[in-house]
Scaffold this active site. Sequence first.
Site, PDB file in Angstrom:
ATOM      1  N   GLU A 219     138.020  35.578 144.308  1.00  0.00           N
ATOM      2  CA  GLU A 219     137.328  35.369 142.481  1.00  0.00           C
ATOM      3  C   GLU A 219     137.806  36.941 141.431  1.00  0.00           C
ATOM      4  OE1 GLU A 219     136.386  33.101 140.721  1.00  0.00           O
ATOM      5  OE2 GLU A 219     135.092  31.313 142.461  1.00  0.00           O
ATOM      6  N   ARG A 223     139.594  37.498 138.287  1.00  0.00           N
ATOM      7  CA  ARG A 223     138.610  37.382 137.218  1.00  0.00           C
ATOM      8  C   ARG A 223     139.010  38.651 136.749  1.00  0.00           C
ATOM      9  NH1 ARG A 223     133.887  33.318 137.184  1.00  0.00           N
ATOM     10  NH2 ARG A 223     134.480  32.145 139.076  1.00  0.00           N
ATOM     11  N   ASP A 362     143.533  23.802 145.319  1.00  0.00           N
ATOM     12  CA  ASP A 362     144.346  23.787 143.893  1.00  0.00           C
ATOM     13  C   ASP A 362     145.649  25.049 143.322  1.00  0.00           C
ATOM     14  OD1 ASP A 362     142.470  25.385 143.718  1.00  0.00           O
ATOM     15  OD2 ASP A 362     141.009  24.893 141.291  1.00  0.00           O
ATOM     16  N   THR A 618     145.594  32.286 137.426  1.00  0.00           N
ATOM     17  CA  THR A 618     144.801  30.964 137.625  1.00  0.00           C
ATOM     18  C   THR A 618     143.663  31.060 137.080  1.00  0.00           C
ATOM     19  OG1 THR A 618     144.443  28.987 138.884  1.00  0.00           O
ATOM     20  CG2 THR A 618     143.489  31.250 140.039  1.00  0.00           C
TER      21      THR A 618
END
Length: 632
Positions: A219, A223, A362, A618
């Site tokens: 994460e 981000r 994914d 992503t």
Amino acid sequence: MSTSLPYSMKDVEYDNAKFRHRSFFKVTARSLFASSMKNECTRCSTGKFLVVLMLGGLAYLMLLHTSKPHVSNELNKGMITNNENNIAMIGNSGLRRFWRRPPRLPPRLSPDAQSSNTSVTTPAQLNEDLKWMARQQSVKGAFVHAWSGYKNYAMGYDELMPLSQRGIDGLGGLGATIVDALDTAMIMGADDVVSEASSWIETNLSERISQKGQVNLFETTIRVLGGLLSAYHLSGEQGMKPTRGGAKPIVYLETAKNLANRLLSAFTSSPTSIPYSDVVLRDHSAHPAPDGLSSTSEVSTLQLEFNYLSTLSGDPKYSLESMKVLEHLKTLPKAEGLVPIYISPHTGEFSGENIRLGSRGDSYYEYLLKVWLQQGATHSSNLTYLYDMYEEAMRGVRHLLVRKSIPKGLVFVGELPYGPKGAFSPKMDHLVCFLPGTLALGATKGITKEKAMKENLLTFEDLENLKLAEDLAKTCFEMYSVTSTGLAPEIAYFHIEEYSEGGLDGGNKSSEYLDDIIIKHADRHNLLRPETVESLFILYRITEDPRYREWGWQIFEAFEKFTKVDSGGYTSLNDVTMLPPQRRDKMETFFLGETLKYLYLLFGDRSVIPLDEFIFNTEAHPFPIQNTLKKG
């Protein structure tokens, strides 16, 4: 503006049949002396008189003939610029025109050629352009509204709780919304937001990084690290047009290096090539998750960011550590290219048999393609193995995971909870809606389908994947339109012969797919996710089909109607099948970093962040593709 014909004054002076010069003296000699009849006439006094009379008449005509030769407007303009030369030209050409037939003009441009050389905007097209410009500005307005709520009630926290009007730290306390939203503001030209976000980053983020405790490797990379690197590029370094306001670009790069140096401990602390899932920033340490496992998608979705940081910094350590993961995954056994969703950093082996393209699986497939594309997508590169793994996996998806619902035949991607030999589950996370965009990107490598077809670049497999992309995009959109709110649930099941449940429809009784899509009570929440609009954006750029824009606009209108909070911000929902929907009091960082960014780009000019020059991580942070990188 009219298109000038592709010829010049020289063409008028040439014999049109064979395009060779015709000399005045040759013409006169041939006319007077070539035939035997003319030779006989000159032997008598009458003949001599007639020849003199004819020559006199010619001289008289030359003196009195004043008409100008036919030329295009451009030629007339050129003749005016040099009077002396033009007088000579007209005088010399007069006699020649008298002795020869008018020239046949070169062929005019075909209507197709003329249209390709002129950009005529019809009133209908102008109105269409203005409509999408206005809709794009509506998305920008939504972004500013979301930011205002965050700034007023949660500045410096990771996320906003818009109903409670307060902030929370759920991602390690690095101000994740600020960094996630920054490049969106840059792309939109929201200069006030850029100034406020960059000022906070410059003043606070490095200190936060050095003092904070545990963060998730995945994460934080996608981000925060991704957001800093994208902001560095978009802020004016490497040939980009500088954004107005904000910190100096070097601030983003130095902060990114500070963060990445601490995140590297997840790789160096592990006994295998598979990194630990969690990092303690303040003391450069890392440890595995409580169950000892890492998500396959998480360990394989770090490479775009670390590779780009190595390119910018000139230090290969970031790329070397992250690429060890993919090199190791290449060696592991797979089921037709498909992999389980868990992997052990202690053994380096997959754990369990659960195969899915939703959560924890994914972006493994997404980054196989994108890391290859990032390096320039050449089949001679040493990363070709990634594209080969991607192609094998997509064949596995088509063979093992793709089914059609009944009664209307929606194409969807299911799961294999017990591996390829176990039972098939018709469950599809909203997260799987990243796949249509990835399939389209893999087929054309970012250029339009029309261009790829003209240049004969698409294989049969590419066309299969592009068709699957369009079918899945429709399914993802119908997951929205089947509900009462027009917003998708987090998870949907599909009616097939082996599976059916009654009384669990989406609530929109006018939807023709009401009986195809099953939404269980525990799955009815909406988190403002971006995956569907991401795929609509990519498919619109590649196919140029306007329906993807229209679908995106319907989704945006539903967000505006049901998730907007008057005091600022947007909120997730508990149940998209009920009216009015119960609100959940959370605005995820990716709503500003991804969802609104993709909608803005979907409605805008395709020259902004072109797909053959940029790759999106992503979390929707764009990085330049290697062979298009402009050195500063």
